[in-house]
Design a protein around this motif. Structure first.
Motif, PDB file in Angstrom:
ATOM      1  N   GLY A  23      88.433   2.800  27.032  1.00 23.32           N
ATOM      2  CA  GLY A  23      89.293   3.517  27.964  1.00 23.32           C
ATOM      3  C   GLY A  23      88.734   4.870  28.345  1.00 23.32           C
ATOM      4  O   GLY A  23      87.947   5.476  27.611  1.00 23.32           O
ATOM      5  N   CYS A  24      89.120   5.340  29.507  1.00 23.86           N
ATOM      6  CA  CYS A  24      88.697   6.649  30.003  1.00 23.86           C
ATOM      7  C   CYS A  24      89.595   7.726  29.388  1.00 23.86           C
ATOM      8  O   CYS A  24      90.828   7.635  29.449  1.00 23.86           O
ATOM      9  CB  CYS A  24      88.777   6.684  31.526  1.00 23.86           C
ATOM     10  N   LEU A  25      89.004   8.749  28.811  1.00 24.08           N
ATOM     11  CA  LEU A  25      89.780   9.791  28.133  1.00 24.08           C
ATOM     12  C   LEU A  25      90.420  10.780  29.099  1.00 24.08           C
ATOM     13  O   LEU A  25      91.419  11.428  28.761  1.00 24.08           O
ATOM     14  CB  LEU A  25      88.872  10.546  27.153  1.00 24.08           C
ATOM     15  N   ASP A  26      89.834  10.929  30.275  1.00 28.17           N
ATOM     16  CA  ASP A  26      90.388  11.828  31.292  1.00 28.17           C
ATOM     17  C   ASP A  26      90.635  13.229  30.733  1.00 28.17           C
ATOM     18  O   ASP A  26      91.667  13.857  30.984  1.00 28.17           O
ATOM     19  CB  ASP A  26      91.683  11.247  31.859  1.00 28.17           C
ATOM     20  N   GLY A  27      89.670  13.697  29.938  1.00 27.89           N
ATOM     21  CA  GLY A  27      89.775  15.058  29.415  1.00 27.89           C
ATOM     22  C   GLY A  27      90.556  15.204  28.135  1.00 27.89           C
ATOM     23  O   GLY A  27      90.603  16.293  27.555  1.00 27.89           O
ATOM     24  N   GLU A  28      91.204  14.133  27.674  1.00 31.45           N
ATOM     25  CA  GLU A  28      91.996  14.191  26.447  1.00 31.45           C
ATOM     26  C   GLU A  28      91.112  13.950  25.224  1.00 31.45           C
ATOM     27  O   GLU A  28      90.122  13.219  25.295  1.00 31.45           O
ATOM     28  CB  GLU A  28      93.098  13.135  26.482  1.00 31.45           C
ATOM     29  N   ALA A  29      91.463  14.546  24.108  1.00 36.50           N
ATOM     30  CA  ALA A  29      90.733  14.298  22.865  1.00 36.50           C
ATOM     31  C   ALA A  29      90.983  12.858  22.408  1.00 36.50           C
ATOM     32  O   ALA A  29      92.103  12.346  22.534  1.00 36.50           O
ATOM     33  CB  ALA A  29      91.185  15.268  21.783  1.00 36.50           C
ATOM     34  N   PRO A  30      89.953  12.178  21.894  1.00 31.62           N
ATOM     35  CA  PRO A  30      90.146  10.787  21.479  1.00 31.62           C
ATOM     36  C   PRO A  30      91.036  10.675  20.249  1.00 31.62           C
ATOM     37  O   PRO A  30      90.972  11.506  19.344  1.00 31.62           O
ATOM     38  CB  PRO A  30      88.720  10.322  21.165  1.00 31.62           C
ATOM     39  N   ASP A  31      91.883   9.631  20.243  1.00 33.52           N
ATOM     40  CA  ASP A  31      92.689   9.365  19.051  1.00 33.52           C
ATOM     41  C   ASP A  31      91.981   8.332  18.184  1.00 33.52           C
ATOM     42  O   ASP A  31      90.889   7.859  18.504  1.00 33.52           O
ATOM     43  CB  ASP A  31      94.102   8.907  19.439  1.00 33.52           C
ATOM     44  N   LYS A  32      92.605   7.971  17.065  1.00 34.08           N
ATOM     45  CA  LYS A  32      91.991   7.036  16.127  1.00 34.08           C
ATOM     46  C   LYS A  32      91.738   5.671  16.767  1.00 34.08           C
ATOM     47  O   LYS A  32      90.712   5.041  16.526  1.00 34.08           O
ATOM     48  CB  LYS A  32      92.900   6.870  14.903  1.00 34.08           C
ATOM     49  N   GLU A  33      92.681   5.213  17.576  1.00 32.76           N
ATOM     50  CA  GLU A  33      92.530   3.910  18.211  1.00 32.76           C
ATOM     51  C   GLU A  33      91.346   3.905  19.168  1.00 32.76           C
ATOM     52  O   GLU A  33      90.564   2.960  19.214  1.00 32.76           O
ATOM     53  CB  GLU A  33      93.814   3.534  18.958  1.00 32.76           C
ATOM     54  N   TRP A  34      91.193   4.992  19.964  1.00 35.04           N
ATOM     55  CA  TRP A  34      90.060   5.080  20.892  1.00 35.04           C
ATOM     56  C   TRP A  34      88.746   5.073  20.122  1.00 35.04           C
ATOM     57  O   TRP A  34      87.784   4.395  20.500  1.00 35.04           O
ATOM     58  CB  TRP A  34      90.162   6.340  21.744  1.00 35.04           C
ATOM     59  N   GLU A  35      88.684   5.853  19.057  1.00 35.70           N
ATOM     60  CA  GLU A  35      87.469   5.924  18.261  1.00 35.70           C
ATOM     61  C   GLU A  35      87.101   4.561  17.674  1.00 35.70           C
ATOM     62  O   GLU A  35      85.929   4.185  17.614  1.00 35.70           O
ATOM     63  CB  GLU A  35      87.632   6.960  17.150  1.00 35.70           C
ATOM     64  N   LYS A  36      88.127   3.815  17.239  1.00 34.26           N
ATOM     65  CA  LYS A  36      87.893   2.476  16.703  1.00 34.26           C
ATOM     66  C   LYS A  36      87.326   1.553  17.774  1.00 34.26           C
ATOM     67  O   LYS A  36      86.345   0.829  17.546  1.00 34.26           O
ATOM     68  CB  LYS A  36      89.196   1.911  16.146  1.00 34.26           C
ATOM     69  N   GLU A  37      87.936   1.583  18.979  1.00 31.98           N
ATOM     70  CA  GLU A  37      87.456   0.740  20.077  1.00 31.98           C
ATOM     71  C   GLU A  37      86.053   1.160  20.517  1.00 31.98           C
ATOM     72  O   GLU A  37      85.220   0.321  20.862  1.00 31.98           O
ATOM     73  CB  GLU A  37      88.427   0.835  21.264  1.00 31.98           C
ATOM     74  N   ALA A  38      85.788   2.463  20.483  1.00 33.94           N
ATOM     75  CA  ALA A  38      84.467   2.951  20.878  1.00 33.94           C
ATOM     76  C   ALA A  38      83.393   2.482  19.899  1.00 33.94           C
ATOM     77  O   ALA A  38      82.288   2.096  20.315  1.00 33.94           O
ATOM     78  CB  ALA A  38      84.478   4.478  20.961  1.00 33.94           C
ATOM     79  N   GLU A  39      83.697   2.501  18.621  1.00 33.80           N
ATOM     80  CA  GLU A  39      82.732   2.027  17.618  1.00 33.80           C
ATOM     81  C   GLU A  39      82.456   0.534  17.785  1.00 33.80           C
ATOM     82  O   GLU A  39      81.323   0.077  17.647  1.00 33.80           O
ATOM     83  CB  GLU A  39      83.257   2.321  16.210  1.00 33.80           C
ATOM     84  N   MET A  40      83.502  -0.230  18.094  1.00 32.25           N
ATOM     85  CA  MET A  40      83.326  -1.667  18.323  1.00 32.25           C
ATOM     86  C   MET A  40      82.455  -1.904  19.553  1.00 32.25           C
ATOM     87  O   MET A  40      81.605  -2.801  19.568  1.00 32.25           O
ATOM     88  CB  MET A  40      84.683  -2.348  18.484  1.00 32.25           C
TER      89      MET A  40
END
Length: 258
Positions: free
Chosen positions: A186-203
């Motif tokens: 997902g696009c962060l649009d300037g927001e700090a990444p949350d745990k779910e985003w970080e998990k998806e990014a690692e995958m």
């Protein structure tokens, strides 16, 4: 006046070939010169005599054999893996002694790549992989062969092959890693990444190499080189858009033989 350079067509729909590749070309910039050495001059289509043979003719084998003895033949192009055995033997002899044989794969028959592998005794089989659209990029091997600084080909549809790494001249271009991660996490649009985003990014990062490897198995232009310097090329393009007309002309002109 007779031309000293020629391209041979065997059983090819030459009008179709011309409609695809004898178009106004998108010109690539010339490669820079090194130590005063300039790139060799271009050879336009009209620089070549086009020798056309009907593969169904009773004299086709004798005519082809005679034509391929001429020193100015740059390449021979065919489009039917089911040609008569004597014609195939003549093509094989030309290939085995250092000639360039080109397969015009516009019709995308799924069995043609593997058949070519068998007919020309490749150590590893070629396979049909897809018929779809991609943006493409050249491999280093291809860029060394092409005289001008073409690095990519715009988004276009082609018949694609899965071939060994040494036979790949063009491959589908991968997304940059950051785009691939944003597409999956997902696009962060300037927001700090949350745990779910970080998990998806690692995958996504973990799967990126596999994604790239899958694209590298989708080649619209493959060339196999034998021990004597002979080459068998497969042209999977179905149109002449972008740099394609130029790329095909550079390939079949076979300037490396000089």
């Amino acid at each position: 006046m007779s031309r000293s350079k020629s391209i041979v067509f065997l059983g090819v729909d030459v009008d179709l070939f011309k409609s695809c590749f004898f178009k106004q070309e998108v010109r690539a910039p010339p490669k820079p010169s090194f130590f005063g050495r300039q790139a060799s001059p271009e050879e336009e289509w009209d620089s070549f005599e086009l020798i056309v043979f009907d593969s169904g003719s009773s004299t086709a084998c004798a005519d082809l054999s005679e034509a391929l003895q001429k020193p100015g033949v740059r390449s021979v192009i065919f489009q039917d893996t089911g040609i008569e055995s004597s014609l195939l033997s003549t093509l094989r002899q030309f290939y085995d002694t250092g000639g360039l044989v080109v397969f015009f794969g516009i019709y995308g028959d799924f069995s043609d790549p593997s058949t070519l592998s068998q007919q020309f005794l490749f150590p590893s089989a070629w396979k049909f992989s897809a018929y779809t659209k991609h943006e493409y990029e050249f491999t280093t091997t291809a860029r060394d062969y092409i005289d001008y600084d073409v690095k990519t080909q715009e988004y276009t549809k082609s018949n694609l092959l899965s071939v060994p790494v040494q036979d790949r001249w063009m491959v589908a271009k991968a997304q940059p890693l950051h785009e691939y991660i944003e597409e999956h996490a997902g696009c962060l649009d300037g927001e700090a990444p949350d745990k779910e985003w970080e998990k998806e990014a690692e995958m996504a990062k973990a799967g990126y190499v596999k994604y790239c490897e899958s694209l590298y198995q989708q080649c619209p232009l493959a060339v196999h080189k034998n021990k004597n310097g002979g080459r068998l090329a497969y042209i999977g393009f179905v149109n002449g858009g972008g740099h394609i007309s130029y790329i095909v002309r550079q390939l079949v002109a076979n300037k490396k033989i000089r």
